[in-house]
Design an enzyme around this catalytic site. Structure first.
Site, PDB file in Angstrom:
ATOM      1  N   CYS A 168      -6.754   2.167 -23.687  1.00 65.62           N
ATOM      2  CA  CYS A 168      -7.489   0.782 -23.650  1.00 65.62           C
ATOM      3  C   CYS A 168      -8.631   1.041 -22.756  1.00 65.62           C
ATOM      4  O   CYS A 168      -9.084   2.227 -22.271  1.00 65.62           O
ATOM      5  CB  CYS A 168      -6.557  -0.027 -22.847  1.00 65.62           C
ATOM      6  SG  CYS A 168      -4.978  -0.549 -23.610  1.00 65.62           S
ATOM      7  N   LEU A 228      -5.536  -1.196 -26.797  1.00 65.00           N
ATOM      8  CA  LEU A 228      -4.953  -0.728 -27.584  1.00 65.00           C
ATOM      9  C   LEU A 228      -3.568  -0.769 -27.616  1.00 65.00           C
ATOM     10  O   LEU A 228      -2.809  -0.298 -26.524  1.00 65.00           O
ATOM     11  CB  LEU A 228      -5.334   0.700 -27.491  1.00 65.00           C
ATOM     12  CG  LEU A 228      -4.724   1.783 -28.606  1.00 65.00           C
ATOM     13  CD1 LEU A 228      -5.333   1.433 -30.046  1.00 65.00           C
ATOM     14  CD2 LEU A 228      -5.096   3.191 -28.440  1.00 65.00           C
ATOM     15  N   ASN A 271      -5.274   0.713 -18.237  1.00 63.12           N
ATOM     16  CA  ASN A 271      -5.383   1.773 -19.321  1.00 63.12           C
ATOM     17  C   ASN A 271      -4.373   2.792 -19.230  1.00 63.12           C
ATOM     18  O   ASN A 271      -4.435   3.479 -17.869  1.00 63.12           O
ATOM     19  CB  ASN A 271      -6.744   2.319 -19.099  1.00 63.12           C
ATOM     20  CG  ASN A 271      -6.926   3.435 -20.179  1.00 63.12           C
ATOM     21  OD1 ASN A 271      -6.265   3.516 -21.246  1.00 63.12           O
ATOM     22  ND2 ASN A 271      -7.780   4.315 -19.710  1.00 63.12           N
ATOM     23  N   GLY A 272      -3.276   2.776 -19.770  1.00 67.01           N
ATOM     24  CA  GLY A 272      -2.816   3.921 -19.769  1.00 67.01           C
ATOM     25  C   GLY A 272      -1.159   3.699 -20.102  1.00 67.01           C
ATOM     26  O   GLY A 272      -0.765   2.602 -20.683  1.00 67.01           O
ATOM     27  N   THR A 303     -18.993  23.512 -23.531  1.00 63.65           N
ATOM     28  CA  THR A 303     -17.606  23.728 -24.055  1.00 63.65           C
ATOM     29  C   THR A 303     -16.612  22.481 -24.628  1.00 63.65           C
ATOM     30  O   THR A 303     -16.361  22.545 -25.444  1.00 63.65           O
ATOM     31  CB  THR A 303     -16.766  24.310 -22.770  1.00 63.65           C
ATOM     32  OG1 THR A 303     -17.437  25.300 -22.159  1.00 63.65           O
ATOM     33  CG2 THR A 303     -15.210  24.746 -23.184  1.00 63.65           C
ATOM     34  N   ARG A 330     -18.303  21.402 -27.836  1.00 59.82           N
ATOM     35  CA  ARG A 330     -17.969  22.153 -28.874  1.00 59.82           C
ATOM     36  C   ARG A 330     -16.552  21.757 -29.278  1.00 59.82           C
ATOM     37  O   ARG A 330     -16.301  21.932 -30.525  1.00 59.82           O
ATOM     38  CB  ARG A 330     -17.956  23.623 -28.321  1.00 59.82           C
ATOM     39  CG  ARG A 330     -19.330  24.173 -28.264  1.00 59.82           C
ATOM     40  CD  ARG A 330     -19.085  25.793 -27.559  1.00 59.82           C
ATOM     41  NE  ARG A 330     -20.379  26.582 -27.660  1.00 59.82           N
ATOM     42  CZ  ARG A 330     -20.333  27.910 -27.210  1.00 59.82           C
ATOM     43  NH1 ARG A 330     -19.261  28.574 -26.765  1.00 59.82           N
ATOM     44  NH2 ARG A 330     -21.457  28.353 -27.150  1.00 59.82           N
TER      45      ARG A 330
END
Length: 589
Positions: A2, A51, A75-76, A316, A319
C-alpha cells in the site's frame, strides 16, 4: 503493498491543506489502486492508498481502535495477526485486516509493542487523546518509508519520496528496525538481534533446523485472499521458494479459494540463463509457468519510469529493477496481486561471488551483517518499488525475522566457500534442502552457480545499457562529473546517465543523499573491495566482475548487442513509452 502518507503538526487545518495532502497521496496510487482513505484530526492527516490482499471487502484504511481515538495507516502484512488477536480478546475488531491489530496492541502495550509484530510493515499511528504519534518500520526495511520535516514544524512520513519531496525542507530514508516517537522527538531502534553487533557466533550447523525455519517462513507468507505466484528465475533462492510453496500449498486456506497449482513467473532476454533454468524447475515442480521476454531496447525505453518509481540512481538497482518492473506489469494483467520472491539469501549466506575471496570467517560474517543492514537501500527497495509500480506485492521469505536470527547465529566457518570440501557459495542452505528421499529440486539446480538477476536475464542486457549510456554521455561530461555531482560522483557513463534522469525527478540535495555510494565489485560493500587488490581496477556491480570466480567472467562475455537511440528521445534521454511486454522473476540466486 500500500501507500501511506502522514503529515502531523502542520499548523494548517484549511480545506486547501486537506486537498494538498490528498493530491500528494495520489502520487502513491500505483502502490494501492484498490481504495483511498484519509483521516484528519486538527492539524494531523493520515492518508492511505490500498492494495487489498487481506480482507478485500472490509479492510479499508485508515484503521481504528474501538472508539476511533487511535488511528493507524499501515503498509505491509502482519503474518502473526491471528495469534496476536488471541491475546486481545477484550478488544473489538471492526475488520478482518491483519493490520488492525496494531491499533489494539498500542492500546494494550503502549509504544513497546512493535517487536511483537511478525511481518513486513511501515506504519504511522496517531493517538488523538494526547495528539501523540509513532511511526515504525520493519526489522530489515522490506517496506519503504521516508521521514521528512517541513518549515512549518510539521513531521512527514511517506512510503515513497515523491509524495513528500516537494513539501519538506529535509527528508531521509526511515531506518529499518526503528520507531519514531513524538513524545521523545526522535528515533530509537526496536530491533536488537544478537547479529546486529557483528560479534562472531559459534552455533554448530544444523541443516534440518535451517530447513524447517525456512519452510515455516514460506508457509506463513501464503496468507492471502487474492491470487498469487512465485517469481522464479531458476536460481537457487527463487527455486527453493517455489519448491517449498508448491509442496505446502494444498494445505493452506488459499488453495481452497484459488486452487493448489502454483503459478510461477520468469523474464529474460531470448536465450538467457534464467529462462532455461526456470522452465526446468517449473517442469520439475509441476507449476503453471509464465515465461516472458523483453528486448534490450524495451528495457532502455522503460528506464525513466524505472528510476522515477525506484527513486534511486544506484547502477545495480536500476539494472535489476528494469526487468522486474516490466514483469510486474504483465503479472498484474494476469490478475495476480501478490508474489513470493527470493531476496535476502545472498546477504545472509554470503552468496555473492566476491565472498569467495573472504580472508577469514570473521570478515565473512561482518560483511554479511553489513549487507543485511543495507538491504533496504538495494534489494528490498528494488523488489518493493519495482513491483509496487504496478500494484503488485512482493513477499520475501528469506528475510523472515526468525529465519534470519537462526541463520545469522550459525558459526560463519560453515558459510565459507571451501572448494576442497565441495562447498560452493551458500552451501549451508543448499545442503539443508539436499534430500535424496524427497528431493525438493534437481541436483544441478540445487548447486547452480550464483547469477545476479541483472546478469541472469541475459548478459547482453548490461552490455546494452553500457553501450547506450556511452552514446549519450560524452568523455567530457564524465571527466567533469565531480564538478556537477559533488555527492556520490558518477564514475562511469552508465552511472552518469542514470544520475541525470534521477536529478530531473528529484532535484533536492536531500533526495540524492538517500542513495548510497562508494566503490563496489560484484555487489560488495566498499570494505570488501579491500579483499582483492585487483578488484579496485574493475569496479562493477555485475557478478561477472568477480574475475576468476564466475564461470562467465568478463573475459568470456558473448558478443555485445548494439542498441540504437530512441528516435523520439529528447535531450539525449530515452523517452519512456508504454511497456507492452512484461515479465516476472525474482533476483536470481
Amino acid at each position: 503493498m500500500c501507500g501511506i502518507l502522514a503529515v502531523l503538526g502542520c499548523a494548517d487545518v484549511s480545506l486547501a491543506k486537506r486537498a494538498r495532502i490528498i493530491e500528494l497521496s495520489r502520487r502513491l496510487r500505483h502502490r494501492g489502486p484498490d481504495w483511498s482513505g484519509i483521516h484528519c484530526f486538527q492539524d494531523c492527516y493520515l492518508a492511505h492508498q490500498r492494495l487489498a490482499i487481506m480482507d478485500p471487502a472490509s479492510g479499508d484504511q485508515p484503521l481504528y481502535n474501538e472508539d476511533k481515538t487511535v488511528v493507524v495507516t499501515v503498509n505491509g502484512e502482519i503474518y502473526n495477526h491471528e495469534e496476536l488477536r488471541a491475546k486481545l480478546q477484550s478488544h473489538k475488531f471492526r475488520t478482518g485486516s491483519d493490520c488492525e491489530v496494531i491499533a489494539h496492541l498500542y492500546e494494550e502495550y503502549g509504544e513497546e509493542f512493535v517487536d511483537m509484530l511478525d511481518g513486513m510493515f511501515s506504519f504511522v499511528l496517531l493517538d488523538t487523546r494526547d495528539k501523540s504519534f509513532i511511526a515504525a518500520r520493519d526489522a530489515i526495511g522490506i517496506t519503504p518509508l521516508y521521514l521528512g520535516w517541513g518549515l512549518d514544524g510539521s513531521v512527514w512520513f511517506s512510503s515513497e519520496m515523491k509524495a513528500l519531496s516537494d513539501d519538506c525542507e529535509r527528508f531521509i530514508s526511515f531506518p529499518p528496525g526503528h520507531i519514531y516517537s513524538s513524545k521523545t522527538g526522535g528515533l530509537r531502534r526496536w530491533y536488537n538481534p544478537p547479529w546486529y553487533s557483528e560479534s562472531i557466533p559459534s552455533t554448530p550447523y544444523d541443516p534440518l533446523a535451517l530447513r524447517e525455519a525456512f519452510e515455516k517462513a514460506v508457509i506463513k507468507r501464503l496468507m492471502t485472499d487474492v491470487p498469487f505466484g512465485v517469481l522464479l528465475s531458476g536460481g537457487l533462492d527463487s527455486s527453493l521458494v517455489a519448491a517449498v510453496a508448491s509442496r505446502h500449498l494444498a494445505e493452506t486456506k488459499v488453495a481452497k479459494q484459488w486452487g493448489s497449482q502454483l503459478h510461477t513467473f520468469c523474464i529474460g532476454l531470448e536465450g538467457s540463463p534464467d529462462l532455461r533454468a526456470a522452465k526446468e524447475v517449473a517442469d520439475y515442480l509441476g507449476t503453471l509457468h509464465h515465461e516472458f521476454h523483453f528486448t534490450v531496447q524495451e528495457g532502455i525505453d522503460a528506464l525513466e519510469e524505472v528510476i522515477y518509481h525506484t527513486e534511486t540512481y544506484d547502477v545495480t538497482t536500476i539494472r535489476a529493477s528494469t526487468p522486474m518492473f516490466l514483469m510486474s506489469r504483465k503479472i498484474k494483467s494476469l490478475g495476480v496481486k501478490m508474489v513470493l520472491s527470493g531476496e535476502g539469501s545472498d546477504e545472509i549466506f554470503g552468496g555473492y561471488l566476491y565472498f569467495h575471496k573472504a580472508p577469514n570467517k570473521e570478515e565473512f560474517h561482518r560483511e554479511t551483517c553489513r549487507k543485511i543492514k543495507a538491504l533496504h537501500l538495494y534489494d528490498c527497495l528494488r523488489a518493493n518499488k519495482a513491483t509496487s509500480a504496478w500494484g503488485v506485492e512482493a513477499r520475501v521469505p528469506f528475510l523472515d525475522k526468525s529465519f534470519i536470527n537462526l541463520a545469522m547465529d550459525l558459526d560463519p566457518e560453515w558459510k565459507m566457500v571451501k572448494r576442497d570440501l565441495g562447498r560452493i557459495e551458500k552451501w549451508v542452505i543448499r545442503n539443508a534442502f539436499d534430500d535424496d528421499k524427497q528431493p525438493y529440486l534437481p541436483k544441478h539446480i540445487l548447486y547452480r552457480q550464483k547469477e545476479q538477476f541483472s546478469d541472469g536475464v541475459g548478459y547482453s542486457w548490461i552490455d546494452g545499457l553500457k553501450d547506450y549510456a556511452s552514446q549519450h554521455v560524452s568523455d567530457a561530461m564524465l571527466m567533469n562529473a565531480s564538478f556537477v555531482y559533488l555527492e556520490n560522483t558518477p564514475t562511469t557513463k552508465e552511472g552518469y546517465f542514470y544520475r541525470t534522469i534521477f536529478e530531473k525527478f528529484f532535484p533536492k540535495n536531500a533526495a540524492r543523499s538517500t542513495v548510497p555510494g562508494g566503490p563496489s565489485v560484484a555487489c560488495s560493500t566498499a570494505k570488501a573491495v579491500e579483499w582483492d587488490a585487483a578488484w579496485s581496477k574493475n569496479l562493477d556491480p555485475s557478478g561477472r566482475a568477480a574475475l576468476g570466480v564466475h564461470d562467465a567472467a568478463y573475459e568470456d562475455v558473448p558478443e555485445k548487442t548494439t542498441v540504437t537511440a530512441n528516435p523520439i528521445a529528447a535531450n539525449g534521454f530515452a523517452v519512456t513509452g508504454a511497456v507492452e511486454f512484461a515479465t516476472a522473476s525474482p533476483a536470481s540466486a
